[in-house]
Design an enzyme around this catalytic site. Sequence first.
Site, PDB file in Angstrom:
ATOM      1  N   ASP A   1      -8.775  17.219  -5.552  1.00 54.93           N
ATOM      2  CA  ASP A   1      -8.501  18.620  -5.212  1.00 54.93           C
ATOM      3  C   ASP A   1      -9.604  19.610  -5.590  1.00 54.93           C
ATOM      4  O   ASP A   1      -9.373  20.809  -5.593  1.00 54.93           O
ATOM      5  CB  ASP A   1      -7.178  19.067  -5.823  1.00 54.93           C
ATOM      6  CG  ASP A   1      -7.254  19.185  -7.339  1.00 54.93           C
ATOM      7  OD1 ASP A   1      -8.167  18.585  -7.935  1.00 54.93           O
ATOM      8  OD2 ASP A   1      -6.409  19.880  -7.916  1.00 54.93           O
ATOM      9  N   GLU A   2     -10.807  19.126  -5.926  1.00 52.85           N
ATOM     10  CA  GLU A   2     -11.873  20.084  -6.206  1.00 52.85           C
ATOM     11  C   GLU A   2     -13.242  19.488  -5.922  1.00 52.85           C
ATOM     12  O   GLU A   2     -13.423  18.271  -5.939  1.00 52.85           O
ATOM     13  CB  GLU A   2     -11.795  20.593  -7.644  1.00 52.85           C
ATOM     14  CG  GLU A   2     -11.963  19.524  -8.682  1.00 52.85           C
ATOM     15  CD  GLU A   2     -11.907  20.102 -10.094  1.00 52.85           C
ATOM     16  OE1 GLU A   2     -12.695  21.008 -10.417  1.00 52.85           O
ATOM     17  OE2 GLU A   2     -11.062  19.626 -10.868  1.00 52.85           O
TER      18      GLU A   2
END
Length: 391
Positions: free
Chosen positions: A103-104
């Site tokens: 997610d990043e």
Amino acid sequence: MTSAILHVDMDAFFASVEMARHPELRHRPVIVGGLGPRGVVSAANYAARAFGVHSALPMAIARRRCPRGAYLQPDGAEYRRVSKAVMRIFRDVTPLVEPLSVDEAFLDVTGARRLFGEPVAIARSIRERVAAEHGITCTVGVAQTKFIAKLASTKAKPDGLLVIEPDGVLDFLHPLPVSDLWGVGERTAASLARLGLHTVGDVAALPVARLKAAVGQAAALHLHELASGRDARAVTPHREEKSIGAEVTFDVDVSDPAVLRKALLELSDKVAGRARRAGYAGRTVAVKIRFGDFRTISRSRTVHEPVDVARDLFTMAHALVTENAEGHPLRLVGVRLEGLVESDRLARQPALGEPEHGWRQAETTVDGLRERFGSKAVRPASLLDPAPGDL
DNA sequence: TCTGGGGTCCTAGGACCC
DNA sequence: TCTGGGGTCCTAGGACCC
């Protein structure tokens, strides 16, 4: 030209994905995590956080704090799918995308400015596309270095955008608590507090030699650099994998050797399959054992011939576990393959007089069947009920 | 309140070699 | 007879991150 780095972080990612595909959850606290008796929270949306629910919190406590929340089991396949699509959006801007997790990611947009405009404009368009195409929000930090960009996104959460100009770095950085430094967790923060260091500015002002005494050579150098606003690390799109593993926490502690054996067989099958798909084999087999009292040990063995066959992995893992845990109730077991080498570069030579055992070929065939019919389609005979066959 | 699952990196000691 | 230093590999544990 000065460099420009973006750190993009999805907000409450798993929970956001669930809300995007289940609109009826929009206005409710949403908690994603293991639903078993020993589950913890993987992600909580901001409505749930208002009740004191956060990542890594035991689900039992979350339910007490937020009884009316929606509780969901994680759907890893769906999160990976959305993650890949979002990373593609990033790669439309620059090939210099370094995913940090599902997610990043960091983006080096230094060279993308001629095509797409200033970093802040790029950040806005990324946020818009992610929202429009996936119905989830993200936060972007923009700075000259990785660490400051990441810090900026952390401070701007959720659904935010924060640019830190080069001449504003120290004013932004120095008042922050030491725990905001990358690599400072609970233990290190306590060590630093014993030296009277509470803010990032305190760490920057201390001579490195004194820092070394408290946290060790590597950490001292690293922390001092970050605290001083320096961070020379480049955005690295391709990082070699170092290990592949899987572990399981049992709903109740396990003493039955047959149950343990079956768990190790499943874990070995999973790990070897993933290794083969990624084109790796590993020279070191490591197991993790957590006892009923939470004491945790690891044991490993390095062999000459790299392993990527579940049968071999299982044999070694099972030996390591039984040698070290015989008779103790276990809370968790894990299997990991380390010392990875690319398997297509392996010269396989069966020992003299030893017939090629054929497991690798059998398992490669199984990989193909699973590709076509799904991962549950073919399983080792001893994973089928009833009771294990001999091995 | 009772502690997941996927990883990375660092440290330290011991074996072994030169 | 007593004692070196450096380098590499392996193992175990621990801190940390998401």
